[in-house]
Scaffold this active site. Sequence first.
Site: not given
Ligand code: UNU
Ligand code: FE
Length: 441
Positions: A207, A359
């Site tokens: 994502h 998110d």
């Molecule tokens: O949103 C995340 N979980 C994420 C963001 C993961 C890795 C890099 C940046």
């Molecule tokens: Fe995320």
Amino acid sequence: MKDLSALIQENGAVQDRSIYWDEDIYELEQERIFARSWLFLTHESQIPLPGDFVTTRMGEDEVIVSRHSDGSLQAYLNSCPHRGNQVCYAEMGNAKSFTCAYHGWAFGTDGKLTNVPLEGDTYYSDINKDRFGMQSVAQIDSFRGLIFATFDAGAPSLNEWLGDMGWYLDSFMDVPGGTELLGPSMKSILDCNWKVTVENFIGDGYHVGWAHAAALDAIKSPLSFMKGNAAFDPKDNGGIQVATRGGHGMGIIWDMAAALHVNPAYHEWLEYRGAQVREKQGERAEKLLKGHWNASIFPNCSFLHGTNTFKHWQPRGPRSIEVVTWTLVEKEMPQELKEYLAVMMMMTFGTAGMLETDDGENMEGCTGSNRGWMTRQGKIYSGMGQINEGPNSEWPGIVNEGFVAETSYRGFYRTWADMMSGKSWEEMARGDGRRSIKEVA
Ligand code: UNU
Ligand code: FE
Ligand code: FES
């Protein structure tokens, strides 16, 4: 309730949607997962002195975690054994004792009952105070400053519970001076099932370029090449995704510790610490230290190494969680660097953080859609990368080369299914024999 053994299928790649909605399943999770697992409580840096305490939750149970006068760590149910009232309403503080607001029973910082008002005149001094302490957890221990406890006296030790996850954590936690959580924590409510956030952090590299496209651009992230997925090249998938035994896991992007901020001071710090870690723990540890991680520790805490985010997802029924967020830093970092990292953590993954809010909508959408009875009869899918994963000569666990995969989702759900089916600790220690397609073949 649906047939328990059919909730997770295809080696962890298929989930029944009722697990994000059903109240009976949620109740069974409380009994079979939250009452058995080692659960995150707090960090030693939050309660350094005798009398220091925080309140938190283990599952839905309110607990007080304190540093007793003898220096030991204690955790006990925040509920009075007299008539059940909640004893402490403060989030943190320093206390010599806790006094219940209802009838005044008082407890020491180990949870033991110390004073009963009118003890002689009403109980005729015939009350055994040893019987009426606040109920303690069965085991409490800390790993590199992170304090955990379990209600299950038969649970394996914390070190065994963490297993290979402990080895991975050491790369950035077993450092001179150790780590600390910068608080006070931020807290917010999300209308989602707790597992949706755990799975997002344990392994959703997919994502990042899509859901976070605008945020990556706005903060001029080194990952902004991923935005919209248009310019993604297979060689950009430089990293690993790992499922370690016990349902823990992570996705790591090599050389991207500073994935969400650009600050020369942080890079200097990584060079300085990287050399020391390499000396003491070897090349792999340095590589881990310089990577950006999204990770979860089974069952319900998550972190981002590099973005310095540490999160506790506290369940509040099947469709709601309280999100508790701290900044995780090294104690020996210069003060200005700590302050910079705390601000960047808030801007990205704090309650109002740009990526946190991206998110949040998706977490709520993944839960709320299941209110539809017909929708809820279906399944969802996390089969990405099955063909590419397996045991690895360099990295412990089941490993996918490339951080965009769903390997760690599957590990999480295999352990979830094992615990929900009520397997004994011996059965779980033996492993499930379904850890990856390659092993099964
Ligand atoms: O949103 C995340 N979980 C994420 C963001 C993961 C890795 C890099 C940046
Ligand atoms: Fe995320
Ligand atoms: Fe993944 Fe819709 S594309 S949830």
